[in-house]
Design a protein around this motif. Structure first.
Motif, PDB file in Angstrom:
ATOM      1  N   UNK A  63      35.398 -19.721   5.337  1.00 37.74           N
ATOM      2  CA  UNK A  63      34.206 -18.867   5.429  1.00 37.74           C
ATOM      3  C   UNK A  63      34.211 -17.840   4.302  1.00 37.74           C
ATOM      4  N   UNK A  64      35.366 -17.205   4.099  1.00 36.37           N
ATOM      5  CA  UNK A  64      35.464 -16.198   3.036  1.00 36.37           C
ATOM      6  C   UNK A  64      35.160 -16.795   1.675  1.00 36.37           C
ATOM      7  N   UNK A  65      35.624 -18.025   1.443  1.00 34.98           N
ATOM      8  CA  UNK A  65      35.377 -18.659   0.152  1.00 34.98           C
ATOM      9  C   UNK A  65      33.919 -18.975  -0.097  1.00 34.98           C
ATOM     10  N   UNK A  66      33.148 -19.116   0.986  1.00 32.63           N
ATOM     11  CA  UNK A  66      31.728 -19.449   0.853  1.00 32.63           C
ATOM     12  C   UNK A  66      30.825 -18.231   0.910  1.00 32.63           C
ATOM     13  N   UNK A  67      31.407 -17.029   1.089  1.00 30.95           N
ATOM     14  CA  UNK A  67      30.608 -15.823   1.244  1.00 30.95           C
ATOM     15  C   UNK A  67      31.037 -14.761   0.237  1.00 30.95           C
ATOM     16  N   UNK A  68      30.499 -14.797  -0.965  1.00 34.76           N
ATOM     17  CA  UNK A  68      30.862 -13.788  -1.971  1.00 34.76           C
ATOM     18  C   UNK A  68      30.401 -12.389  -1.613  1.00 34.76           C
ATOM     19  N   UNK A  69      29.553 -12.254  -0.567  1.00 34.21           N
ATOM     20  CA  UNK A  69      29.080 -10.937  -0.147  1.00 34.21           C
ATOM     21  C   UNK A  69      30.053 -10.223   0.783  1.00 34.21           C
ATOM     22  N   UNK A  70      31.124 -10.907   1.199  1.00 36.38           N
ATOM     23  CA  UNK A  70      32.091 -10.251   2.079  1.00 36.38           C
ATOM     24  C   UNK A  70      32.831  -9.151   1.331  1.00 36.38           C
ATOM     25  N   UNK A  71      33.155  -8.077   2.069  1.00 40.35           N
ATOM     26  CA  UNK A  71      33.831  -6.926   1.466  1.00 40.35           C
ATOM     27  C   UNK A  71      35.080  -6.561   2.253  1.00 40.35           C
ATOM     28  N   UNK A  72      35.837  -5.636   1.718  1.00 37.68           N
ATOM     29  CA  UNK A  72      37.003  -5.105   2.404  1.00 37.68           C
ATOM     30  C   UNK A  72      36.866  -3.593   2.469  1.00 37.68           C
ATOM     31  N   UNK A  73      37.107  -3.037   3.654  1.00 35.75           N
ATOM     32  CA  UNK A  73      37.086  -1.592   3.836  1.00 35.75           C
ATOM     33  C   UNK A  73      38.465  -1.048   3.497  1.00 35.75           C
ATOM     34  N   UNK A  74      38.551  -0.243   2.451  1.00 33.72           N
ATOM     35  CA  UNK A  74      39.827   0.316   2.012  1.00 33.72           C
ATOM     36  C   UNK A  74      40.162   1.633   2.702  1.00 33.72           C
TER      37      UNK A  74
ATOM     38  N   UNK B  61      36.831   8.572  19.784  1.00 35.69           N
ATOM     39  CA  UNK B  61      35.707   9.450  19.448  1.00 35.69           C
ATOM     40  C   UNK B  61      35.654   9.711  17.948  1.00 35.69           C
ATOM     41  N   UNK B  62      36.803   9.844  17.333  1.00 27.34           N
ATOM     42  CA  UNK B  62      36.841  10.089  15.886  1.00 27.34           C
ATOM     43  C   UNK B  62      36.286   8.888  15.121  1.00 27.34           C
ATOM     44  N   UNK B  63      36.599   7.688  15.603  1.00 24.22           N
ATOM     45  CA  UNK B  63      36.131   6.490  14.911  1.00 24.22           C
ATOM     46  C   UNK B  63      34.611   6.341  14.982  1.00 24.22           C
ATOM     47  N   UNK B  64      33.992   6.941  15.993  1.00 20.85           N
ATOM     48  CA  UNK B  64      32.528   6.850  16.098  1.00 20.85           C
ATOM     49  C   UNK B  64      31.847   7.534  14.926  1.00 20.85           C
ATOM     50  N   UNK B  65      32.562   8.443  14.250  1.00 17.43           N
ATOM     51  CA  UNK B  65      32.000   9.149  13.091  1.00 17.43           C
ATOM     52  C   UNK B  65      32.473   8.553  11.766  1.00 17.43           C
ATOM     53  N   UNK B  66      33.281   7.523  11.811  1.00 19.01           N
ATOM     54  CA  UNK B  66      33.855   6.962  10.583  1.00 19.01           C
ATOM     55  C   UNK B  66      32.847   6.069   9.859  1.00 19.01           C
ATOM     56  N   UNK B  67      32.870   6.160   8.546  1.00 25.29           N
ATOM     57  CA  UNK B  67      32.030   5.304   7.706  1.00 25.29           C
ATOM     58  C   UNK B  67      32.928   4.551   6.738  1.00 25.29           C
ATOM     59  N   UNK B  68      32.712   3.251   6.569  1.00 26.51           N
ATOM     60  CA  UNK B  68      33.605   2.451   5.725  1.00 26.51           C
ATOM     61  C   UNK B  68      33.407   2.704   4.246  1.00 26.51           C
ATOM     62  N   UNK B  69      34.506   2.713   3.505  1.00 24.47           N
ATOM     63  CA  UNK B  69      34.479   2.760   2.047  1.00 24.47           C
ATOM     64  C   UNK B  69      34.873   1.365   1.560  1.00 24.47           C
TER      65      UNK B  69
END
Length: 425
Positions: A334-345, A372-380
């Motif tokens: 799946x990953x090989x067929x989806x160049x739009x996939x990303x990784x959250x660092x 509760x803290x994770x509810x405010x987290x945004x991925x980089x």
């Protein structure tokens, strides 16, 4: 090959079943030991000829002739579900699954009363549901914590004690959930459980030592580290220890040397979660584009959700488990067929960039605060690129098994080094 412990580093559904099937098919493996969870497990195995089975209580190596299953004392054994699963395996050509099964006499029994209580309690939560498979797993554990006479596998060999304990359990259910669903009477339940005891070999604590002496053993975990009862994101967790701890306790009790089993962590090349709870990298577009044939939305479990690879959550899983000897990465096709996939660092939380989540000893208050803290987290994010290389880089752990599809033929194995040099070739 040596002994191997297989644990899911995410929220479950990463492919433990297909990994265990691969290990057993390449062997030699004497047995698969189940060391947490119960009939709610859904470990999918697809054979090269197209046969498919969702393993719940039987080990996922059962398609390989001669490989035994042992349900350890940490398992929650559901005899009714086990009989149904054995029937499906028989229809697929595996006629001797029950002959190759042993169950520890001290394992708790999951009954129709636990299952009904589970569904009643989850329904009562309304929109605040925690997410559940509706199989009675949490109720089995919570009832046993409050009642010393909770029914266990060994009770199935003692009709009088079994009926007494089932009667107390049924009375508790009817008193606690008076408007709950109908449940079978005690005599019917006891009769079915007695038939289970006649058909399945019930063993004591010394059995595992004999299994370990007979050959290589694969310890198969259920669910995932991020759902762990103490380290998961409370309250969206399971009543089960999903780390390596139970397997290593069993090994120690059997006299195995510390480090005698390789630790294998399983993850997908992208993230998934079944049911409610924190999921920082969730992406509705990916959920729509990447349906899973073996993971649909369920009445009790909720929706199957998909997101990008989350290095922060995976680092947390590695930290709370103490690390692994190697990684098995599935869905690389799946990953090989989806160049739009990303990784959250990293996560951005309150203006701060966070690459690692805090860990500590068991503390549900701290875990609820983390939720509760994770509810405010945004991925980089960064581009995923070549998934297996990115995973090795961001987790600083070798990928030793690559899976490009559902069958053993789709697996590519490397070399897993431990203190005793266990090879997965």
């Amino acid at each position: 090959m040596g002994h191997v412990i297989v644990v899911d580093l995410g929220f479950g559904d990463a492919g433990k079943g297909t990994v265990v099937d691969h290990l057993c098919s390449k062997g030699p493996v004497a047995a698969v030991v189940r060391f947490n969870g119960g009939a709610q497990a859904a470990h999918n195995v697809v054979l090269n000829d197209g046969r498919h089975h969702t393993f719940a209580q039987f080990g996922s190596g059962t398609f390989t002739p001669g490989v035994r299953t042992h349900l350890s004392r940490f398992m929650l054994v559901d005899p009714l579900a086990l009989a149904a699963e054995a029937g499906h395996l028989r229809a697929l050509g595996v006629a001797d699954a029950l002959d190759r099964l042993t169950a520890d006499r001290d394992a708790l029994l999951t009954t129709p009363y636990h299952r009904a209580a589970n569904r009643a309690r989850e329904s009562a939560r309304g929109g605040a549901r925690h997410g559940s498979c509706g199989m009675g797993i949490g109720e089995t554990v919570s009832y046993a914590l409050a009642h010393a006479d909770a029914p266990r596998v060994g009770d199935c060999q003692s009709p009088i004690r079994l009926r007494r304990r089932l009667s107390a359990l049924r009375d508790w259910y009817l008193g606690t959930f008076p408007s709950g669903e109908d449940v079978p009477d005690v005599d019917a339940c006891a009769e079915a459980f007695a038939a289970f005891a006649e058909r399945v070999e019930i063993v004591g604590a010394g059995h595992l030592r004999r299994l370990l002496g007979a050959g290589n053993v694969v310890f198969e975990g259920a669910q995932g580290v991020l759902l762990d009862e103490w380290h998961g994101f409370h309250p969206y967790t399971t009543w089960s220890t999903t780390t390596f701890a139970n397997a290593e306790t069993l090994l120690a009790e059997a006299g195995a040397a510390d480090g005698s089993a390789a630790r294998l962590g399983v993850l997908r090349a992208y993230a998934t979660r079944h049911g409610p709870g924190p999921f920082v990298t969730e992406d509705p577009a990916l959920t729509a584009d990447l349906p899973d044939p073996h993971n649909a939305a369920g009445r009790w479990q909720g929706a199957f959700r998909v997101g990008h690879l989350d290095a922060v959550a995976l680092r947390y899983a590695l930290d709370v488990t103490g690390g692994v000897d190697g990684l098995a990465v599935t869905h690389l096709d799946v990953a090989g067929a989806r160049p739009d996939l990303r990784v959250c660092l990293d996560y951005e939380i309150g203006g701060e960039r966070v690459g690692r989540l805090e860990t500590g000893p068991p503390d549900l208050g701290r875990q609820a605060a983390l939720t509760r803290r994770l509810s405010a987290a945004r991925p980089v994010y960064a581009p995923l690129g070549r998934a297996e290389e990115t995973i090795e880089d961001v987790l600083q752990t070798p990928v030793v098994l690559r899976s490009y599809g559902p069958t053993a033929a789709h697996k590519r194995a490397g070399h897993l080094r431990t203190p005793i040099d266990v090879s997965l070739r």
